[in-house]
Design an enzyme around this catalytic site. Structure first.
Site, mmCIF file in Angstrom:
data_model
loop_
_atom_site.group_PDB
_atom_site.id
_atom_site.type_symbol
_atom_site.label_atom_id
_atom_site.label_comp_id
_atom_site.label_asym_id
_atom_site.label_seq_id
_atom_site.Cartn_x
_atom_site.Cartn_y
_atom_site.Cartn_z
ATOM 1 N N GLY A 86 0.781 -1.241 0.000
ATOM 2 C CA GLY A 86 0.000 0.000 0.000
ATOM 3 C C GLY A 86 0.809 1.286 0.000
ATOM 4 O O GLY A 86 0.241 2.375 0.111
ATOM 5 N N TYR A 104 -1.571 3.386 -13.048
ATOM 6 C CA TYR A 104 -2.078 4.687 -12.607
ATOM 7 C C TYR A 104 -3.564 4.945 -12.819
ATOM 8 O O TYR A 104 -4.097 5.910 -12.285
ATOM 9 C CB TYR A 104 -1.245 5.802 -13.254
ATOM 10 N N PHE A 154 10.152 13.312 -19.044
ATOM 11 C CA PHE A 154 10.804 13.545 -17.750
ATOM 12 C C PHE A 154 10.642 12.311 -16.892
ATOM 13 O O PHE A 154 9.843 11.433 -17.207
ATOM 14 C CB PHE A 154 10.202 14.772 -17.052
#
Ligand code: COA
Length: 403
Positions: free
Chosen positions: A92, A123, A403
């Site tokens: 987690g 994501y 990036f």
């Protein structure tokens, strides 16, 4: 219960870089590496999960950028250097980092967060969606010729890389404002990019275009690999590292300059936008091939009402979106989006959409109808069509800044 992440002080940034490097399998951070990375961390907010013994178990970094959206721009955050120590995974840590970072960025006024993902399955659960894609353009120089009149006449100036490091940052952010998905480049980004090239001892050239007043309005940064023939004939492959122009026409002039480099057999440019103007401008469109298309911008709308109001829309009758955001319930609700803008409404929902799918359509790079086909948004065909007309953008979204 995972520990609550903290914002790290600068004294612990190198330790954070060490944890991130380990997660990325890039090994100990040497003094030389740190001399390059320190500014990157200094210009960022670094969240970390601290273990019981106060060591760092996980890190995530965020920095301020401006994100161009159709018809405007918003304050946003670039998210990077996300890593969990190998002995602390699957308990987690990432979830608590993402939650804390998201709250921090919202409180700081960021309207969206943008990241580049190592894996495409991480994501979405945190509300990120793919908002732009890019691909590699490979140009066969022997076949490639621009159609008559395709590129404007442009003066060219060869600038040495050190001088370019001063010059290009001054103009970049202004030049890219009209491209949805483009972000401003922090100072450390420039230094790191050039430093990385110089570290590799690769040759680097910067060719700039100038407008009528002699001001730089675009550039192509390139390097070359030698591919000499067995009989000793001198040959090379030119690799384009950065090609940025004030307009699509200037970009074509830069392509023309890149394709005019003698001895190059191929010109390869990674990370190009899907609507790069080159293939359509060639006499032989097969002389430039787009390949290796993949996701570029993963976008998270942190403040949905502000994000929806910040962009402009196409012409179509308004549509009512029902947005669902599990992580930030304040973003959930009904929004009426029309040619005049977006606002909260009590009207009946016409298109149901999750916050990560909303991120995917927000810059105009994904169609509502395509997401509906995949079962990821719900609405009837006329409402989806209106939504697609409203959210369409003039140019394909593209950041062009890794990036
Ligand atoms: C990817 C990484 C950050 C995950 O961290 P973690 O602390 O183990 O993740 P968590 O335990 O908080 O898991 C959160 C959720 O993500 C899922 N998840 C974690 N790692 C995943 C992966 N590599 N692929 C897909 N899902 C993943 C978990 O199953 C969990 O799902 P749930 O919320 O549905 O239960 C970690 O494995 C890592 O550092 N990897 C190497 C570096 C890296 O890839 N960083 C990402 C940079 S873009």
């Amino acid at each position: 219960m995972p520990a609550v992440p903290v914002v790290l002080s600068a004294e612990r940034h190198r330790e954070a870089a060490e944890v991130f490097g380990g997660a990325y399998l890039v090994g100990p951070v040497t003094d030389r590496m740190w001399s390059r990375s320190a500014a990157t961390y200094k210009g960022s907010t670094v969240h970390a999960v601290l273990e019981d013994d106060d060591s760092i178990g996980a890190v995530a970094r965020a920095f301020d950028v401006t994100l161009a959206v159709p018809g405007g721009c918003v304050p946003a955050a670039g998210v990077s250097s996300v890593g969990v120590r190998a002995d602390r995974r699957r308990r987690g840590h990432l979830r608590s980092l993402m939650t804390a970072q998201l709250e921090h960025l919202r409180a700081a006024g960021a309207v969206a967060a943008t990241l580049r993902a190592t894996e495409a399955t991480i994501y979405e659960r945190f509300g990120y969606g793919v908002a732009s894609s890019y691909g590699t353009l490979t140009v066969d120089r022997a076949r490639a010729r621009l159609r008559a009149g395709a590129a404007p006449e442009r003066a060219l100036r060869l600038v040495n890389p050190t001088a370019a490091l001063q010059l290009l940052p001054q103009v970049h952010d202004r030049l890219v404002r009209s491209r949805p998905g483009a972000i401003s480049r922090p100072t450390w980004w420039w230094t790191n990019q050039v430093a990385r090239m110089l570290d590799k001892d690769e040759p680097l050239w910067v060719l700039c275009t100038e407008d009528g007043d002699g001001e730089v309005d675009g550039w192509v940064v390139y390097t070359a690999t030698h591919t000499d023939t067995a009989s000793g004939e001198h040959r090379a492959q030119v690799s384009v590292i950065d090609l940025v122009g004030a307009t699509p026409e200037v970009e074509l002039a830069l392509w023309q300059a890149a394709m005019a480099i003698d001895l190059a057999e191929t010109v390869v440019a990674q990370g190009r936008p899907l609507d790069d103007g080159l293939p359509l401008a060639l006499v032989d469109p097969r002389a430039a091939r787009l390949s290796a298309v993949e996701d570029e911008t993963w976008l998270r709308l942190l403040d949905v009402p502000t994000a929806l109001s910040a962009r402009t829309y196409g012409s179509a009758d308004a549509v009512v979106l029902g947005v669902d955001d599990q992580l930030v319930p304040g973003n959930s609700g009904r929004y009426r989006v029309g040619p005049d803008g977006a606002e909260r409404t009590e009207a009946a929902v016409e298109v149901e959409i999750g916050v990560s799918e909303l991120a995917s359509v927000y810059l105009g790079g994904t169609r509502f109808a395509a997401l509906a086909t995949a079962g990821r948004v719900r609405g009837d065909a006329p409402a989806l069509r209106r939504a697609d007309l409203l959210f369409a953008a003039d140019r394909a979204p593209w950041s062009g800044t890794y990036f």
